[in-house]
Write a protein that holds these residues in place. Sequence first.
Motif, PDB file in Angstrom:
ATOM      1  N   ASP A  34     144.185 132.913  60.692  1.00 43.09           N
ATOM      2  CA  ASP A  34     144.270 131.870  61.570  1.00 43.09           C
ATOM      3  C   ASP A  34     142.785 131.909  62.284  1.00 43.09           C
ATOM      4  OD1 ASP A  34     146.975 131.230  61.209  1.00 43.09           O
ATOM      5  OD2 ASP A  34     147.253 132.441  63.247  1.00 43.09           O
ATOM      6  N   GLU A  37     140.639 129.895  59.581  1.00 36.54           N
ATOM      7  CA  GLU A  37     141.019 128.381  59.455  1.00 36.54           C
ATOM      8  C   GLU A  37     140.278 127.650  60.580  1.00 36.54           C
ATOM      9  OE1 GLU A  37     142.165 124.831  58.150  1.00 36.54           O
ATOM     10  OE2 GLU A  37     142.211 126.830  57.306  1.00 36.54           O
ATOM     11  N   ARG A  40     136.649 127.379  60.057  1.00 31.32           N
ATOM     12  CA  ARG A  40     136.530 126.422  58.891  1.00 31.32           C
ATOM     13  C   ARG A  40     136.426 125.114  59.628  1.00 31.32           C
ATOM     14  NH1 ARG A  40     140.022 129.339  54.171  1.00 31.32           N
ATOM     15  NH2 ARG A  40     138.648 130.891  53.340  1.00 31.32           N
ATOM     16  N   ARG A  41     137.351 124.759  60.176  1.00 29.26           N
ATOM     17  CA  ARG A  41     137.326 123.599  60.770  1.00 29.26           C
ATOM     18  C   ARG A  41     136.490 123.275  61.734  1.00 29.26           C
ATOM     19  NH1 ARG A  41     144.065 123.634  62.534  1.00 29.26           N
ATOM     20  NH2 ARG A  41     144.775 123.791  60.565  1.00 29.26           N
TER      21      ARG A  41
END
Length: 72
Positions: A34, A37, A40-41
């Motif tokens: 998580d 992620e 990355r966002r």
Amino acid sequence: MSAVPVVVYPPDESGGRRVRADGEILGMAYSIRDVVEFLRRAGLDTITEDDVAVSGLIEWRGGGPESWPGPQ
């Protein structure tokens, strides 16, 4: 994202860890995947779990990248 550290807070009652960068809450992480992620966002497209585990830009509070209570 600037060079301001990412902060991963201690686990809460549900086992989730709040993730903050540049004063903005990115989300509630329940695993290192998580955290990857969320980063990355936030624009770190090539970051990996290994990068997150050793990065000096991430401040782990209440346990390091291996501290995830509950089932993974």
